[in-house]
Design a protein around this motif. Structure first.
Motif, mmCIF file in Angstrom:
data_model
loop_
_atom_site.group_PDB
_atom_site.id
_atom_site.type_symbol
_atom_site.label_atom_id
_atom_site.label_comp_id
_atom_site.label_asym_id
_atom_site.label_seq_id
_atom_site.Cartn_x
_atom_site.Cartn_y
_atom_site.Cartn_z
ATOM 1 N N PHE A 23 0.696 -1.355 0.147
ATOM 2 C CA PHE A 23 -0.135 0.025 -0.043
ATOM 3 C C PHE A 23 0.855 1.212 0.043
ATOM 4 C CE2 PHE A 23 -4.002 -1.445 -0.349
ATOM 5 C CZ PHE A 23 -4.192 -2.740 0.298
ATOM 6 N N ASP A 24 2.232 1.085 -0.281
ATOM 7 C CA ASP A 24 2.834 2.340 -0.164
ATOM 8 C C ASP A 24 3.858 2.324 -1.508
ATOM 9 O OD1 ASP A 24 5.584 3.916 1.660
ATOM 10 O OD2 ASP A 24 3.647 4.758 0.740
ATOM 11 N N LEU A 25 3.174 1.385 -2.524
ATOM 12 C CA LEU A 25 3.832 1.271 -3.933
ATOM 13 C C LEU A 25 3.430 2.610 -4.575
ATOM 14 C CD1 LEU A 25 3.737 -2.506 -4.708
ATOM 15 C CD2 LEU A 25 5.830 -1.181 -4.200
ATOM 16 N N PRO A 26 4.052 3.267 -5.398
ATOM 17 C CA PRO A 26 3.784 4.466 -5.943
ATOM 18 C C PRO A 26 2.962 4.262 -7.368
ATOM 19 C CG PRO A 26 6.156 4.013 -6.464
ATOM 20 C CD PRO A 26 5.544 2.840 -5.726
ATOM 21 N N THR A 27 3.309 3.206 -8.408
ATOM 22 C CA THR A 27 2.501 3.141 -9.541
ATOM 23 C C THR A 27 1.883 1.961 -9.887
ATOM 24 O OG1 THR A 27 4.619 2.412 -10.578
ATOM 25 C CG2 THR A 27 4.541 4.512 -10.462
ATOM 26 N N GLU A 28 0.952 2.088 -10.849
ATOM 27 C CA GLU A 28 0.143 0.885 -11.340
ATOM 28 C C GLU A 28 1.227 -0.349 -11.490
ATOM 29 O OE1 GLU A 28 -2.720 1.627 -14.008
ATOM 30 O OE2 GLU A 28 -3.113 -0.482 -14.546
ATOM 31 N N GLU A 29 2.465 0.214 -12.188
ATOM 32 C CA GLU A 29 3.492 -1.113 -12.861
ATOM 33 C C GLU A 29 3.890 -1.725 -11.714
ATOM 34 O OE1 GLU A 29 6.063 0.049 -16.220
ATOM 35 O OE2 GLU A 29 7.247 0.357 -14.395
ATOM 36 N N SER A 30 4.439 -0.812 -10.623
ATOM 37 C CA SER A 30 5.196 -1.503 -9.519
ATOM 38 C C SER A 30 4.180 -2.278 -8.758
ATOM 39 C CB SER A 30 5.600 -0.269 -8.537
ATOM 40 O OG SER A 30 4.970 0.421 -8.156
ATOM 41 N N CYS A 31 2.618 -1.812 -8.617
ATOM 42 C CA CYS A 31 1.978 -2.666 -7.963
ATOM 43 C C CYS A 31 1.677 -4.235 -8.656
ATOM 44 C CB CYS A 31 0.376 -2.116 -7.829
ATOM 45 S SG CYS A 31 0.358 -0.798 -6.615
ATOM 46 N N ILE A 32 1.595 -4.068 -9.771
ATOM 47 C CA ILE A 32 1.364 -5.212 -10.647
ATOM 48 C C ILE A 32 2.707 -6.112 -10.618
ATOM 49 C CG2 ILE A 32 0.985 -6.289 -13.039
ATOM 50 C CD1 ILE A 32 -0.655 -3.769 -13.831
ATOM 51 N N HIS A 33 3.666 -5.548 -10.826
ATOM 52 C CA HIS A 33 5.002 -6.451 -10.454
ATOM 53 C C HIS A 33 5.004 -7.210 -9.426
ATOM 54 C CE1 HIS A 33 9.560 -6.853 -11.298
ATOM 55 N NE2 HIS A 33 9.584 -7.174 -10.107
ATOM 56 N N TRP A 34 4.561 -6.389 -8.195
ATOM 57 C CA TRP A 34 4.713 -7.001 -6.972
ATOM 58 C C TRP A 34 3.791 -8.081 -6.767
ATOM 59 C CZ3 TRP A 34 6.980 -5.033 -2.303
ATOM 60 C CH2 TRP A 34 6.485 -5.774 -1.072
ATOM 61 N N LEU A 35 2.578 -7.932 -7.197
ATOM 62 C CA LEU A 35 1.652 -8.936 -7.029
ATOM 63 C C LEU A 35 1.932 -10.347 -8.019
ATOM 64 C CD1 LEU A 35 -1.512 -6.667 -7.107
ATOM 65 C CD2 LEU A 35 -0.738 -8.038 -5.197
ATOM 66 N N LYS A 36 2.481 -9.927 -9.113
ATOM 67 C CA LYS A 36 3.017 -11.132 -9.833
ATOM 68 C C LYS A 36 4.290 -11.934 -9.208
ATOM 69 C CE LYS A 36 1.825 -9.723 -14.675
ATOM 70 N NZ LYS A 36 2.248 -9.537 -16.113
ATOM 71 N N GLN A 37 5.092 -11.040 -8.435
ATOM 72 C CA GLN A 37 6.054 -11.758 -7.751
ATOM 73 C C GLN A 37 5.608 -12.730 -6.530
ATOM 74 O OE1 GLN A 37 9.062 -11.972 -8.577
ATOM 75 N NE2 GLN A 37 10.052 -10.000 -8.899
ATOM 76 N N GLN A 38 4.640 -12.091 -5.933
ATOM 77 C CA GLN A 38 3.794 -12.842 -4.908
ATOM 78 C C GLN A 38 3.187 -14.194 -5.574
ATOM 79 O OE1 GLN A 38 4.473 -11.676 -2.008
ATOM 80 N NE2 GLN A 38 3.381 -13.590 -1.227
ATOM 81 N N ARG A 39 2.418 -13.897 -6.545
ATOM 82 C CA ARG A 39 1.988 -15.222 -6.865
ATOM 83 C C ARG A 39 3.089 -16.344 -7.212
ATOM 84 N NH1 ARG A 39 -2.490 -16.366 -10.892
ATOM 85 N NH2 ARG A 39 -3.384 -14.222 -10.923
ATOM 86 N N LEU A 40 4.323 -15.811 -7.642
ATOM 87 C CA LEU A 40 5.610 -16.839 -8.056
ATOM 88 C C LEU A 40 5.780 -17.294 -6.904
ATOM 89 C CD1 LEU A 40 7.876 -15.622 -10.655
ATOM 90 C CD2 LEU A 40 6.647 -17.371 -10.633
ATOM 91 N N LYS A 41 5.813 -16.582 -5.663
ATOM 92 C CA LYS A 41 6.358 -17.161 -4.483
ATOM 93 C C LYS A 41 5.323 -18.237 -3.825
ATOM 94 C CE LYS A 41 8.813 -13.129 -2.788
ATOM 95 N NZ LYS A 41 8.505 -11.904 -2.007
ATOM 96 N N GLN A 42 4.181 -17.905 -4.223
ATOM 97 C CA GLN A 42 2.894 -19.184 -3.755
ATOM 98 C C GLN A 42 3.029 -20.198 -4.568
ATOM 99 O OE1 GLN A 42 0.264 -15.580 -3.408
ATOM 100 N NE2 GLN A 42 -0.286 -16.598 -1.460
ATOM 101 N N ALA A 43 3.752 -20.259 -5.740
ATOM 102 C CA ALA A 43 3.337 -20.987 -6.965
ATOM 103 C C ALA A 43 3.795 -22.771 -6.495
ATOM 104 C CB ALA A 43 4.224 -20.841 -8.139
#
Lengths: 155, 126
Positions: free
Chosen positions: B71-91
């Motif tokens: 919730f402190d990420l600045p841009t849409e791009e950084s949010c998407i990147h973050w969430l994709k990384q999270q998905r990978l960690k849970q894969a």
């Protein structure tokens, strides 16, 4: 599984008052003293009254913008307000925790949406490419194309 | 680059985020899982509420297994990147293996794998 946001589950986290007081105590002004409420107020836009109430625990559940402003001022990440122990607080203040911000592995990410059989095929493809790379280096031709579970039509 | 609104961050979370079972959550499922009122979530999504409280965002982070830093990420791009990384960690382990193997491929190798994957996708759609 229900996660209750009443007092229950939030008890596993440190109280905001504790977290904030540690910030005031550990993050010092250049003059090697704590910041005053007024200084923090001026820099963050949060009123002195609110800051005071946060420190005493009178306000337990502040709003996001307040927390963001506090974190930016004291130079800790927002997850500082997820800490469950004083040790964690100090670790974040000392900047000892490192978050990885590496490039996204696009192939692996796309694979998360595939069936297990398709994922196996992806691995087969990767191994083929690895073999192709090393064979080309040693002057050989390409390895034979792989048989793929999901898509092989027998040709 | 535009700073991202909380309503957008929440929308992205709904779109890309998964619970511990790997499932996306609807607003009602989210309300049921967290005890956050449906109206609160709806207001957050519509932009009517712009400054949620700590307990609310903490609960969201818990359900989606992400850190509050999101919730402190600045841009849409950084949010998407973050969430994709999270998905990978849970894969699943198979995907973790795919990640490990492709991490050591050369850029050209990765390009070739992606090209072959496009071919596979087209083959399925035929």
């Amino acid at each position: 599984m229900k996660i209750e946001i009443g007092v229950g589950i939030m008890e596993t986290y440190l109280p905001v008052a504790t977290q904030l007081n540690i910030l005031f105590e550990a993050v010092l002004h250049v003059e090697e003293r704590s910041y005053t409420l007024q200084e923090v107020s001026t820099a963050t836009g949060i009123s002195v009254g609110s800051l005071s109430q946060l420190r005493t625990g009178r306000i337990e559940n502040p709003q996001l913008n307040t927390l963001r402003a506090i974190c930016h001022f004291f130079k800790v990440p927002l997850r500082y307000f997820e800490t469950k122990s004083e040790e964690e607080c100090y670790a974040l203040i000392a900047n000892q925790e490192v978050t990885e911000t590496n490039e996204l592995n696009e192939i692996a990410f796309r694979a998360t949406n595939l069936s297990e059989a398709a994922q196996q095929d992806v691995l087969t493809v990767i191994k083929w490419v690895q073999a192709a790379e090393s064979q080309r280096k040693s002057g050989g031709g390409l390895p034979p194309l792989p048989r793929l579970e999901d898509y092989d039509d027998g040709n | 680059m535009m700073a991202i609104e909380i309503s957008q961050q929440f929308a992205l979370l709904l779109e890309y985020g998964v619970d511990t079972q790997g499932k996306q959550l609807s607003l009602s499922a989210l309300a049921a899982a967290t005890d956050i009122r449906y109206q609160t979530l709806s207001n957050l999504l519509s932009g009517k509420a712009t400054n949620p409280r700590l307990y609310t965002v903490r609960s969201l982070c818990q359900v989606y297994s992400i850190s509050l830093d999101y919730f402190d990420l600045p841009t849409e791009e950084s949010c998407i990147h973050w969430l994709k990384q999270q998905r990978l960690k849970q894969a699943v382990p198979l995907v973790q293996q795919i990640k490990a193997e492709t991490d050591v491929l050369s850029p050209k190798g990765r390009y070739n794998v992606l090209a072959m994957l496009e071919w596979l996708k087209a083959a399925v759609q035929r």
